[in-house]
Design an enzyme around this catalytic site. Structure first.
Site, PDB file in Angstrom:
ATOM      1  N   TYR A 172      20.460 -37.825  10.767  1.00 56.56           N
ATOM      2  CA  TYR A 172      19.525 -37.787   9.633  1.00 56.56           C
ATOM      3  C   TYR A 172      18.375 -38.755   9.898  1.00 56.56           C
ATOM      4  O   TYR A 172      17.202 -38.410   9.747  1.00 56.56           O
ATOM      5  CB  TYR A 172      20.273 -38.161   8.346  1.00 56.56           C
TER       6      TYR A 172
ATOM      7  N   LYS B 215      14.394 -37.747  10.453  1.00 57.07           N
ATOM      8  CA  LYS B 215      13.356 -38.219   9.522  1.00 57.07           C
ATOM      9  C   LYS B 215      12.305 -39.068  10.248  1.00 57.07           C
ATOM     10  O   LYS B 215      11.117 -39.005   9.922  1.00 57.07           O
ATOM     11  CB  LYS B 215      13.994 -38.995   8.368  1.00 57.07           C
TER      12      LYS B 215
ATOM     13  N   ASP C 213      17.642 -38.821  -7.433  1.00 57.45           N
ATOM     14  CA  ASP C 213      18.714 -38.168  -8.180  1.00 57.45           C
ATOM     15  C   ASP C 213      18.695 -36.646  -8.003  1.00 57.45           C
ATOM     16  O   ASP C 213      18.237 -35.908  -8.865  1.00 57.45           O
ATOM     17  CB  ASP C 213      18.549 -38.541  -9.663  1.00 57.45           C
ATOM     18  N   THR C 214      19.177 -36.197  -6.842  1.00 63.90           N
ATOM     19  CA  THR C 214      19.309 -34.752  -6.581  1.00 63.90           C
ATOM     20  C   THR C 214      20.688 -34.502  -5.979  1.00 63.90           C
ATOM     21  O   THR C 214      21.433 -35.442  -5.690  1.00 63.90           O
ATOM     22  CB  THR C 214      18.248 -34.239  -5.586  1.00 63.90           C
TER      23      THR C 214
HETATM   24  N1  LIG Z   1      17.589 -37.008  -2.736  1.00 64.39           N
HETATM   25  C1  LIG Z   1      17.306 -38.042  -1.959  1.00 64.39           C
HETATM   26  O1  LIG Z   1      17.840 -39.162  -2.100  1.00 64.39           O
HETATM   27  C2  LIG Z   1      16.262 -37.894  -0.903  1.00 64.39           C
HETATM   28  C3  LIG Z   1      15.963 -36.671  -0.349  1.00 64.39           C
HETATM   29  N2  LIG Z   1      15.024 -36.585   0.646  1.00 64.39           N
HETATM   30  C4  LIG Z   1      14.698 -35.310   1.269  1.00 64.39           C
HETATM   31  O2  LIG Z   1      14.230 -34.417   0.303  1.00 64.39           O
HETATM   32  C5  LIG Z   1      14.408 -33.086   0.772  1.00 64.39           C
HETATM   33  C6  LIG Z   1      14.944 -32.241  -0.357  1.00 64.39           C
HETATM   34  O3  LIG Z   1      16.217 -32.715  -0.725  1.00 64.39           O
HETATM   35  P1  LIG Z   1      16.708 -32.838  -2.226  1.00 64.39           P
HETATM   36  O4  LIG Z   1      15.831 -32.029  -3.109  1.00 64.39           O
HETATM   37  O5  LIG Z   1      16.869 -34.267  -2.536  1.00 64.39           O
HETATM   38  O6  LIG Z   1      18.150 -32.247  -2.117  1.00 64.39           O
HETATM   39  P2  LIG Z   1      18.774 -30.909  -2.664  1.00 64.39           P
HETATM   40  O7  LIG Z   1      20.200 -30.946  -2.216  1.00 64.39           O
HETATM   41  O8  LIG Z   1      18.504 -30.762  -4.111  1.00 64.39           O
HETATM   42  O9  LIG Z   1      17.959 -29.803  -1.893  1.00 64.39           O
HETATM   43  C7  LIG Z   1      18.163 -29.502  -0.547  1.00 64.39           C
HETATM   44  C8  LIG Z   1      17.961 -28.014  -0.387  1.00 64.39           C
HETATM   45  O10 LIG Z   1      17.988 -27.703   1.006  1.00 64.39           O
HETATM   46  C9  LIG Z   1      18.717 -26.498   1.147  1.00 64.39           C
HETATM   47  N3  LIG Z   1      19.219 -26.451   2.524  1.00 64.39           N
HETATM   48  C10 LIG Z   1      20.160 -27.220   3.078  1.00 64.39           C
HETATM   49  N4  LIG Z   1      20.363 -26.876   4.354  1.00 64.39           N
HETATM   50  C11 LIG Z   1      19.529 -25.856   4.616  1.00 64.39           C
HETATM   51  C12 LIG Z   1      19.262 -25.082   5.743  1.00 64.39           C
HETATM   52  N5  LIG Z   1      19.899 -25.288   6.888  1.00 64.39           N
HETATM   53  N6  LIG Z   1      18.322 -24.126   5.671  1.00 64.39           N
HETATM   54  C13 LIG Z   1      17.647 -23.914   4.527  1.00 64.39           C
HETATM   55  N7  LIG Z   1      17.843 -24.639   3.387  1.00 64.39           N
HETATM   56  C14 LIG Z   1      18.773 -25.598   3.441  1.00 64.39           C
HETATM   57  C15 LIG Z   1      19.804 -26.593   0.110  1.00 64.39           C
HETATM   58  O11 LIG Z   1      20.326 -25.331  -0.190  1.00 64.39           O
HETATM   59  C16 LIG Z   1      19.051 -27.182  -1.057  1.00 64.39           C
HETATM   60  O12 LIG Z   1      18.436 -26.218  -1.869  1.00 64.39           O
HETATM   61  C17 LIG Z   1      15.321 -33.187   2.003  1.00 64.39           C
HETATM   62  O13 LIG Z   1      14.519 -33.048   3.143  1.00 64.39           O
HETATM   63  C18 LIG Z   1      15.877 -34.606   1.899  1.00 64.39           C
HETATM   64  O14 LIG Z   1      16.188 -35.121   3.169  1.00 64.39           O
HETATM   65  C19 LIG Z   1      14.346 -37.683   1.079  1.00 64.39           C
HETATM   66  C20 LIG Z   1      14.608 -38.897   0.557  1.00 64.39           C
HETATM   67  C21 LIG Z   1      15.566 -39.111  -0.469  1.00 64.39           C
HETATM   68  C1  LIG Z   2      23.319 -37.790   2.578  1.00 66.61           C
HETATM   69  C2  LIG Z   2      21.843 -37.650   2.510  1.00 66.61           C
HETATM   70  C3  LIG Z   2      21.219 -38.593   1.539  1.00 66.61           C
HETATM   71  C4  LIG Z   2      19.724 -38.585   1.670  1.00 66.61           C
HETATM   72  C5  LIG Z   2      19.106 -39.683   0.944  1.00 66.61           C
HETATM   73  C6  LIG Z   2      17.880 -40.227   1.581  1.00 66.61           C
HETATM   74  O1  LIG Z   2      17.143 -39.656   2.363  1.00 66.61           O
HETATM   75  C7  LIG Z   2      17.579 -41.591   1.211  1.00 66.61           C
HETATM   76  C8  LIG Z   2      17.950 -42.488   2.327  1.00 66.61           C
HETATM   77  C9  LIG Z   2      17.294 -43.777   2.242  1.00 66.61           C
HETATM   78  C10 LIG Z   2      17.756 -44.874   2.724  1.00 66.61           C
HETATM   79  C11 LIG Z   2      19.042 -45.054   3.288  1.00 66.61           C
HETATM   80  C12 LIG Z   2      19.450 -46.205   3.718  1.00 66.61           C
HETATM   81  C13 LIG Z   2      20.763 -46.475   4.152  1.00 66.61           C
HETATM   82  C14 LIG Z   2      21.040 -47.592   4.756  1.00 66.61           C
HETATM   83  C15 LIG Z   2      22.348 -48.081   5.106  1.00 66.61           C
HETATM   84  O2  LIG Z   2      23.274 -47.219   5.547  1.00 66.61           O
HETATM   85  C16 LIG Z   2      22.135 -49.412   5.750  1.00 66.61           C
HETATM   86  O3  LIG Z   2      22.139 -50.329   4.691  1.00 66.61           O
HETATM   87  C17 LIG Z   2      23.074 -49.800   6.715  1.00 66.61           C
HETATM   88  C18 LIG Z   2      22.760 -51.203   7.200  1.00 66.61           C
HETATM   89  C19 LIG Z   2      23.251 -51.326   8.551  1.00 66.61           C
HETATM   90  C20 LIG Z   2      22.909 -52.571   9.190  1.00 66.61           C
HETATM   91  O4  LIG Z   2      22.760 -53.578   8.511  1.00 66.61           O
HETATM   92  O5  LIG Z   2      22.808 -52.533  10.416  1.00 66.61           O
END
Ligand SMILES: NC(=O)C1=CN([C@@H]2O[C@H](COP(=O)(O)OP(=O)(O)OC[C@H]3O[C@@H](n4cnc5c(N)ncnc54)[C@H](O)[C@@H]3O)[C@@H](O)[C@H]2O)C=CC1
Ligand SMILES: CCCCCC(=O)CC\C=C/C=C/C=C/[C@@H](O)[C@@H](O)CCCC(=O)O
Length: 136
Positions: free
Chosen positions: A31, A35, A67-68
């Site tokens: 991941y 990214k 929050d998703t």
């Molecule tokens: N929710 C979070 O904490 C964060 C999310 N993101 C990014 O935001 C983007 C959207 O995610 P969210 O809306 O949060 O999650 P979500 O789980 O609501 O949406 C993800 C969507 O991607 C679809 N999906 C998964 N694998 C797929 C594939 N192989 N082909 C086509 N579609 C696929 C799922 O069906 C779902 O609709 C992602 O790229 C995620 O990495 C980035 C930072 C934080």
């Molecule tokens: C499962 C998919 C969730 C997607 C959510 C995001 O894209 C948000 C991610 C943002 C930040 C994540 C940070 C995570 C960090 C830790 O795992 C880190 O604290 C580990 C620290 C390790 C170290 O100290 O070496």
């Protein structure tokens, strides 16, 4: 979309993540790598040399935990407690509502002075742009 092919130009906003800016996320290597790749791709394509040719702006949007559904990783996967190390989670300010990420997205759409920029969205610092130093 490219003006080179008769299009009107446009704007691409790639959804990366804060994970694409952190130096290391041991719990999620693929991941994190993907990214970081999205951020690099967006910065390259957001360079003026591409804009001149295609008329397309490119940005990367880097939200923190939001929050998703994606954060509710299944038990047979890594488990969200593994990912969301409390110290990091607190440092980032906690869980973002989707509305704050949408606010950042719309800001990017409306501000055409930020081609190639990388926007961060966290509860701790709000909406801002990552500043890069080009020296190694
Ligand atoms: N929710 C979070 O904490 C964060 C999310 N993101 C990014 O935001 C983007 C959207 O995610 P969210 O809306 O949060 O999650 P979500 O789980 O609501 O949406 C993800 C969507 O991607 C679809 N999906 C998964 N694998 C797929 C594939 N192989 N082909 C086509 N579609 C696929 C799922 O069906 C779902 O609709 C992602 O790229 C995620 O990495 C980035 C930072 C934080
Ligand atoms: C499962 C998919 C969730 C997607 C959510 C995001 O894209 C948000 C991610 C943002 C930040 C994540 C940070 C995570 C960090 C830790 O795992 C880190 O604290 C580990 C620290 C390790 C170290 O100290 O070496």
């Amino acid at each position: 979309m490219s003006t080179q092919n008769g299009g009107r130009g446009g704007h691409i906003i790639n959804v990366a993540s804060i994970a694409g800016l952190l130096s290391s996320i041991p719990a999620a290597p693929m991941y994190a790598a993907s990214k970081h790749g999205v951020v690099a791709l967006s910065r390259c394509l957001g360079h003026a040399m591409h804009y001149k040719r295609h008329g397309v702006r490119v940005n990367a949007l880097c939200p923190s935990f939001t929050d998703t559904d994606i954060i509710n990783v299944t038990e047979d996967s890594m488990g969200k407690d593994y990912w969301m190390v409390p110290k990091t989670f607190e440092k980032l300010g906690g869980l973002l509502p989707v509305s704050t990420v949408v606010e950042g997205f719309l800001q990017l759409v409306e501000d055409d002075t930020q081609n190639g920029a990388v926007m961060r969205v966290t509860l701790a610092k709000g909406i801002d742009y990552k500043q890069y130093r080009e020296d190694l």
